[in-house]
Write an enzyme that holds these catalytic residues in place. Structure first.
Site, PDB file in Angstrom:
ATOM      1  N   PHE A 162       0.827  -1.197   0.000  1.00  0.00           N
ATOM      2  CA  PHE A 162       0.000   0.000   0.000  1.00  0.00           C
ATOM      3  C   PHE A 162       0.867   1.256   0.000  1.00  0.00           C
ATOM      4  O   PHE A 162       1.890   1.318   0.697  1.00  0.00           O
ATOM      5  CB  PHE A 162      -0.867   0.067   1.266  1.00  0.00           C
ATOM      6  CG  PHE A 162      -1.807  -1.080   1.460  1.00  0.00           C
ATOM      7  CD1 PHE A 162      -3.102  -1.030   0.960  1.00  0.00           C
ATOM      8  CD2 PHE A 162      -1.418  -2.209   2.180  1.00  0.00           C
ATOM      9  CE1 PHE A 162      -3.984  -2.085   1.169  1.00  0.00           C
ATOM     10  CE2 PHE A 162      -2.296  -3.262   2.395  1.00  0.00           C
ATOM     11  CZ  PHE A 162      -3.582  -3.198   1.880  1.00  0.00           C
ATOM     12  N   ASP A 163       0.423   2.265  -0.735  1.00  0.00           N
ATOM     13  CA  ASP A 163       0.913   3.615  -0.522  1.00  0.00           C
ATOM     14  C   ASP A 163       0.309   4.095   0.797  1.00  0.00           C
ATOM     15  O   ASP A 163      -0.643   3.496   1.323  1.00  0.00           O
ATOM     16  CB  ASP A 163       0.484   4.504  -1.692  1.00  0.00           C
ATOM     17  CG  ASP A 163       0.957   5.940  -1.545  1.00  0.00           C
ATOM     18  OD1 ASP A 163       2.042   6.158  -0.977  1.00  0.00           O
ATOM     19  OD2 ASP A 163       0.227   6.846  -1.978  1.00  0.00           O
ATOM     20  N   ALA A 164       0.826   5.193   1.328  1.00  0.00           N
ATOM     21  CA  ALA A 164       0.356   5.676   2.630  1.00  0.00           C
ATOM     22  C   ALA A 164      -0.741   6.730   2.494  1.00  0.00           C
ATOM     23  O   ALA A 164      -1.934   6.445   2.629  1.00  0.00           O
ATOM     24  CB  ALA A 164       1.537   6.209   3.442  1.00  0.00           C
ATOM     25  N   PHE A 276      -1.392  -0.833  -4.208  1.00  0.00           N
ATOM     26  CA  PHE A 276      -2.418   0.200  -4.290  1.00  0.00           C
ATOM     27  C   PHE A 276      -1.793   1.572  -4.084  1.00  0.00           C
ATOM     28  O   PHE A 276      -1.099   1.808  -3.094  1.00  0.00           O
ATOM     29  CB  PHE A 276      -3.493  -0.028  -3.226  1.00  0.00           C
ATOM     30  CG  PHE A 276      -4.246  -1.321  -3.378  1.00  0.00           C
ATOM     31  CD1 PHE A 276      -5.152  -1.489  -4.417  1.00  0.00           C
ATOM     32  CD2 PHE A 276      -4.054  -2.369  -2.488  1.00  0.00           C
ATOM     33  CE1 PHE A 276      -5.857  -2.685  -4.568  1.00  0.00           C
ATOM     34  CE2 PHE A 276      -4.758  -3.559  -2.616  1.00  0.00           C
ATOM     35  CZ  PHE A 276      -5.656  -3.716  -3.665  1.00  0.00           C
ATOM     36  N   ASP A 278      -2.486   6.069  -5.188  1.00  0.00           N
ATOM     37  CA  ASP A 278      -3.473   7.036  -5.661  1.00  0.00           C
ATOM     38  C   ASP A 278      -3.002   7.835  -6.858  1.00  0.00           C
ATOM     39  O   ASP A 278      -3.778   8.620  -7.409  1.00  0.00           O
ATOM     40  CB  ASP A 278      -3.848   8.011  -4.525  1.00  0.00           C
ATOM     41  CG  ASP A 278      -2.647   8.799  -4.014  1.00  0.00           C
ATOM     42  OD1 ASP A 278      -2.679  10.050  -4.026  1.00  0.00           O
ATOM     43  OD2 ASP A 278      -1.660   8.172  -3.590  1.00  0.00           O
TER      44      ASP A 278
END
Length: 310
Positions: A162-164, A276, A278
């Site tokens: 995951f991105d943060a 994932f 954004d």
């Protein structure tokens, strides 16, 4: 009496994310429903090739065997009609995917049925469906990129990255970075390192994954489900991330604070079944080496009108 699956991870995956249906989708776009229906009926005994999310779904379902109880449920969700969906059903059976729940909406949006199946994560190649789910805050949702040409899982463990900011955490810090600059961002994060970050669209999913890890046997702390954070953050803003996860009671196996470096090399070495993020600037490269999904901003997010961070 309805079945209670609140303790089970439920993944809703579109048929185009699970299988490679791009040729069929092009037939639908050029020949319409009649041409598509004819093609599917003529080829319904031919198994579909795996799609971007296939290895993730296959490996998640194997966790049920590892845990010796059902901790993952997958729902195939398709805009096909039940008739044209026979090929999808046959492909699920051919690959021995332990999937019993399916939704065939006959051309209608799938987003309204998320609650009906208690979905925790929705993966789709239909951006409008994903955007609807994100805006309604129904569950975690991602738009799936085209698959890497040569991706193969490195082992049997499930690896999710995951991105943060704007994914696991709210977009507040990212907005500050983009509007006030790196120095103001780092100063604020350092001063507020003991203040937990707000929950982002994937926070509840992360918490549920962490709980599922507790159901899995470990060998020298190596779980068959590994979670990683791969973020552009760097010191000193990294401490707020770690302390927020502690506050949430979440255990993350790996974390990489890259300080703006490209994410694709780290993701390839990690062997993510899916990543994932954004931002297209990161996903364009990551999707060449690992399956990747974009987490769209909510339609009312102030980040939509800002330039992407470097």
């Amino acid at each position: 009496m309805p079945i209670n699956i609140s303790d089970i991870l439920v993944v809703g995956v579109s048929s185009r994310a699970l299988f490679n249906l791009e040729e069929e989708n092009e037939i639908f776009n050029t020949q319409g429903i009649s041409g598509f229906r004819k093609y599917q009926l003529e080829h319904e005994d031919e198994p579909l090739e795996p799609g971007t999310a296939f290895h993730l779904i296959q490996s998640l379902l194997h966790l049920n065997e590892t845990a010796k109880k059902r901790i993952v449920e997958v729902v195939v969700m398709s805009r096909n009609s039940p008739e044209t969906g026979v090929r999808i059903m046959n492909s699920v059976e051919k690959y021995k995917l332990d999937i019993t729940r399916m939704a065939f909406s006959g051309g209608e949006s799938l987003a309204p049925y998320i609650d009906g199946f208690d979905i925790d994560l929705f993966l789709s190649k239909d951006l409008m469906d994903v955007q609807s789910v994100i805006d309604a805050k129904k569950c975690a949702a991602a738009y799936i990129y085209a698959p890497p040409t040569d991706f193969k899982p490195s082992d049997n463990r499930v690896k999710i990255a995951f991105d943060a900011d704007a994914v696991l955490f709210s977009d507040e810090s990212e907005h500050r970075y983009k509007t006030e600059g790196i120095e103001a961002f780092q100063k604020y994060e350092l001063e507020n390192q003991d203040v937990p970050l707000g929950e982002g669209p994937f926070a509840k999913l992360l918490i549920k994954l962490s709980k599922i890890q507790e159901e899995l046997p470990t060998t020298i702390e190596l779980s068959s489900l590994r979670i990683a954070i791969v973020t552009a953050r760097s010191a000193p803003s990294h401490m707020r991330v770690i302390k927020t996860l502690r506050k949430w009671g979440v255990y993350v196996d790996e974390a990489y604070f890259l300080g703006g470096l490209s994410k694709d090399t780290v993701l390839k070495e990690f062997g993510a079944h899916i990543f994932f993020d954004d931002q297209d600037v990161h996903l364009t490269e990551s999707s060449k080496v690992v399956p990747s999904g974009k987490v769209p901003y909510a339609s009312d997010s102030p980040l939509l009108n800002l330039k992407p961070k470097k």
